[in-house]
Design an enzyme around this catalytic site. Structure first.
Site, PDB file in Angstrom:
ATOM      1  CE  LYS A  37      -8.945   2.514  13.219  1.00  0.00           C
ATOM      2  NZ  LYS A  37      -9.313   3.582  12.290  1.00  0.00           N
TER       3      LYS A  37
ATOM      4  CE  LYS B  46      -3.182  10.427  18.558  1.00  0.00           C
ATOM      5  NZ  LYS B  46      -2.747  11.314  17.488  1.00  0.00           N
TER       6      LYS B  46
ATOM      7  CG  ASP C 158      -5.075   2.076  18.780  1.00  0.00           C
ATOM      8  OD1 ASP C 158      -4.810   3.300  18.743  1.00  0.00           O
ATOM      9  OD2 ASP C 158      -6.205   1.639  19.040  1.00  0.00           O
ATOM     10  CG  HIS C 159      -2.596   6.565  15.080  1.00  0.00           C
ATOM     11  ND1 HIS C 159      -3.854   6.214  14.674  1.00  0.00           N
ATOM     12  CD2 HIS C 159      -2.642   7.906  15.287  1.00  0.00           C
ATOM     13  CE1 HIS C 159      -4.620   7.285  14.633  1.00  0.00           C
ATOM     14  NE2 HIS C 159      -3.911   8.327  14.997  1.00  0.00           N
TER      15      HIS C 159
ATOM     16  CG  ASP D  25      -2.889  -9.368  -8.545  1.00  0.00           C
ATOM     17  OD1 ASP D  25      -3.372  -9.495  -7.395  1.00  0.00           O
ATOM     18  OD2 ASP D  25      -3.489  -9.700  -9.583  1.00  0.00           O
TER      19      ASP D  25
ATOM     20  CG  HIS E 142      -7.898   5.404  17.853  1.00  0.00           C
ATOM     21  ND1 HIS E 142      -6.850   4.575  17.540  1.00  0.00           N
ATOM     22  CD2 HIS E 142      -8.336   5.921  16.666  1.00  0.00           C
ATOM     23  CE1 HIS E 142      -6.647   4.599  16.222  1.00  0.00           C
ATOM     24  NE2 HIS E 142      -7.548   5.396  15.672  1.00  0.00           N
TER      25      HIS E 142
ATOM     26  N   GLY F 138      -0.330   4.672  -1.124  1.00  0.00           N
ATOM     27  CA  GLY F 138      -1.510   5.210  -0.430  1.00  0.00           C
ATOM     28  C   GLY F 138      -1.209   6.373   0.498  1.00  0.00           C
ATOM     29  CG  ASP F 139      -3.919   9.582   2.968  1.00  0.00           C
ATOM     30  OD1 ASP F 139      -3.462  10.599   2.426  1.00  0.00           O
ATOM     31  OD2 ASP F 139      -4.491   9.570   4.079  1.00  0.00           O
ATOM     32  CG  LEU F 140      -0.658   5.070   7.186  1.00  0.00           C
ATOM     33  CD1 LEU F 140      -1.384   5.870   8.248  1.00  0.00           C
ATOM     34  CD2 LEU F 140      -0.577   3.624   7.576  1.00  0.00           C
TER      35      LEU F 140
ATOM     36  N   GLY G 193       0.838  -1.202   0.000  1.00  0.00           N
ATOM     37  CA  GLY G 193       0.000   0.000   0.000  1.00  0.00           C
ATOM     38  C   GLY G 193       0.873   1.253   0.000  1.00  0.00           C
TER      39      GLY G 193
ATOM     40  NE  ARG H 217      -4.763  -3.659  -8.725  1.00  0.00           N
ATOM     41  CZ  ARG H 217      -5.308  -4.883  -8.722  1.00  0.00           C
ATOM     42  NH1 ARG H 217      -5.630  -5.453  -7.583  1.00  0.00           N
ATOM     43  NH2 ARG H 217      -5.545  -5.518  -9.840  1.00  0.00           N
TER      44      ARG H 217
HETATM   45  C1  BG6 Z   1      -7.953   7.048  12.499  1.00  0.00           C
HETATM   46  C2  BG6 Z   1      -9.355   7.132  11.977  1.00  0.00           C
HETATM   47  O1  BG6 Z   1      -7.716   5.808  13.087  1.00  0.00           O
HETATM   48  O2  BG6 Z   1      -7.740   8.070  13.463  1.00  0.00           O
HETATM   49  C3  BG6 Z   1      -9.617   8.487  11.366  1.00  0.00           C
HETATM   50  O3  BG6 Z   1      -9.561   6.123  11.011  1.00  0.00           O
HETATM   51  C4  BG6 Z   1      -9.277   9.573  12.358  1.00  0.00           C
HETATM   52  O4  BG6 Z   1     -10.959   8.617  10.953  1.00  0.00           O
HETATM   53  C5  BG6 Z   1      -7.898   9.371  12.962  1.00  0.00           C
HETATM   54  O5  BG6 Z   1      -9.320  10.808  11.674  1.00  0.00           O
HETATM   55  C6  BG6 Z   1      -7.647  10.340  14.088  1.00  0.00           C
HETATM   56  O6  BG6 Z   1      -6.310  10.281  14.468  1.00  0.00           O
HETATM   57  P1  BG6 Z   1      -5.563  11.552  15.069  1.00  0.00           P
HETATM   58  O7  BG6 Z   1      -4.203  11.066  15.400  1.00  0.00           O
HETATM   59  O8  BG6 Z   1      -5.586  12.600  14.005  1.00  0.00           O
HETATM   60  O9  BG6 Z   1      -6.375  11.961  16.265  1.00  0.00           O
END
Ligand code: BG6
Length: 490
Positions: free
Chosen positions: A149, A183, A178-179, A86, A241, A15-17, A12, A46
């Protein structure tokens, strides 16, 4: 101690992440010398890109993130490689294996491999199994699998995914991200609790009246609407979260700061959460969806107007809930959680409200005695504030509320690394403490599933809050009926 080294494979990668978080994190770790120079990154996706296109893409991502004065050196970019894949095709894995093996020789990475799945969740299981089937999992060093996730969309789907992943990888090799656990201030919850007698001794139902956890966002769903519309706020934010923060606030002190010890204390909290019967959901959880409104003076469309696919959607963009933990420490103390999109501001905050003194000596009857609050500011400010009462020097007024604040943002120090940076490093070091164990995931889905089941029984009256507001009125009533109110997030 040697800095960790590995070939990092990102599925990926276009992608954005990857663009917003992963490339900048790798860059920072590399430049701060926290990972070995011997690192190579393989982007797998891809798109039919080549190395050059990928490196341009990585460069662009870094220019957005790091100091623009800084040139991104070619020596760094030259460690990025691209493989068009793929994920259902055997040949893709054979090609990847070949590339990884070559890079392992060139960069002398000791055969360590990190596979990071940052793509559509429906492929997580397939990729994990194919990594095993085609031997990519069996490098000369360690192999770790990082999974973004959502980990399933309910308990049965999470269970299925977990079985697929576990057929290929051991639990110790799986890092479920779980980001929020990366934090700075979420990690600080444990230190504040367990390194301070004044909190540690009072951290129970004798002295705490309620705990409030809020994470609000001003953004809407943007181009993620398709995914979000099937998910909704309770799956997107609460299952992971919000419940993770709750577990850190509620858990017993671990006997040691070791992965298994911390995890087992968190798991006990999840086990003690009182299940919500679907037919009683309205007493404990309320949902909302934003209508048109205004944020920072700009008009904002309603959720349903954001895209034609969202027309007449019943998906919630806001949730507030009351969670009870049936154990000796927390019996009778409500934990309130609240999260939503398109609210007045982006902020995450935890408020611990202490019980009042038995008698009010200093305030007028009409002046409600201010309870002591411990506020943990998770973001955007990072810090702690303690709300106390102290003597007033105003004639006729005996006491007034004061605040003791500590802000990490003001402290002279190198700015705290971003969550993803810390978690990537932890994974490379083999420290899974700030990743979620399967039991946590399973128990939190079980809790969430019955809420969703309850909601399915009735059609919500959406929209019910204005974009740019504090959410639906029902969120206030949820606390008012217990004699509490939400403390402001500003
Ligand atoms: C993500 C969600 O896990 O956490 C998003 O999928 C949300 O929808 C984001 O915007 C929020 O994270 P943070 O670090 O910006 O509070």
């Amino acid at each position: 101690q040697q800095e960790p080294k590995a070939v990092i494979v990102i599925f990926g990668a276009t992608g954005d992440l990857a663009m917003r978080k992963l490339f900048p994190s790798i860059y920072n770790l590399y430049y701060n010398g926290q990972i070995d120079e011997n690192v190579a990154v393989v982007g797998a996706a891809r798109k039919p890109w080549d190395n050059e296109t990928f490196r341009e893409h990585v460069k662009k991502s870094l220019m957005n993130k790091v100091d623009s004065e800084e040139e991104i050196p070619d020596s760094f970019l030259s460690r990025f490689f691209y493989e068009s894949v793929d994920v259902t095709e055997p040949s893709s894995y054979q090609n990847l294996q070949h590339l990884i093996t070559t890079l392992e020789e060139t960069y002398e990475t000791d055969g360590n491999r990190m596979f990071y799945l940052a793509m559509a969740p429906e492929f997580f299981g397939t990729i994990a199994q194919n990594l095993q089937a085609y031997g990519l999992k069996d490098g000369q060093g360690w192999t770790r699998l990082v999974i973004e996730k959502p980990f399933g969309h309910d308990l049965p789907s999470a269970q299925k995914l977990n079985n697929q992943v576990r057929e290929a990888f051991d639990e110790e090799q799986i890092y479920r991200i779980d980001h929020y656990l990366g934090k700075e201030m979420v990690q600080n919850i444990e230190v504040i609790r367990f390194a301070n007698g004044i909190f540690g001794h009072l951290w129970n139902n004798q002295y705490i009246s309620n705990i409030q956890i809020t994470s609000s966002e001003s953004l809407g769903v943007e181009e993620r609407f398709h995914f979000y519309n099937q998910s909704g706020a309770v799956r997107d934010m609460v299952q992971n979260h919000m419940l993770q923060m709750l577990a850190l606030l509620a858990m017993e002190p671990p006997i040691k700061l070791e992965t298994d010890e911390v995890r087992s204390e968190k798991i006990k909290v999840f086990r003690a959460m009182r299940p919500i019967k679907p037919e009683k959901v309205d007493q404990y959880f309320i949902r909302g969806q934003y209508g048109a409104g205004e944020i920072d003076g700009n008009p904002v469309k309603s959720y349903q107007e954001e895209h034609e696919a969202l027309e007449s959607s019943n998906t919630e963009t806001f949730v507030a809930g009351k969670i009870l933990i049936d154990n000796y420490r927390w019996a009778g103390v409500p934990f309130y959680i609240r999260t939503g999109k398109r609210m007045a501001e982006k902020a995450a905050k935890i408020v611990v409200e202490f019980k009042n003194m038995p008698m009010n000596l200093y305030y007028d009857e009409k002046d409600y005695q201010q309870p002591n609050l411990l506020v943990i500011n998770v973001q955007p400010e990072e810090g702690v504030t303690l709300h106390l009462n102290a003597k007033s020097n105003q004639p006729g007024i005996q006491a007034e509320p004061i605040k003791l604040s500590y802000s990490y943002n003001c402290k002279e120090r190198i700015s705290a690394p971003e969550a993803y940076e810390k978690l990537l490093l932890d994974c490379m070091l083999g420290d899974a403490t700030n990743f979620t164990h399967w039991d946590e995931v399973a128990l939190s889905w079980k809790f969430i599933d019955s809420i969703i089941e309850g909601w399915k029984m009735q059609k919500p009256d959406f929209p019910n809050y204005k974009a740019g507001s504090k959410g639906p009125e029902a969120a206030n009533q949820l606390l008012e009926k217990d004699g509490f109110h939400w403390w402001p997030i500003k």
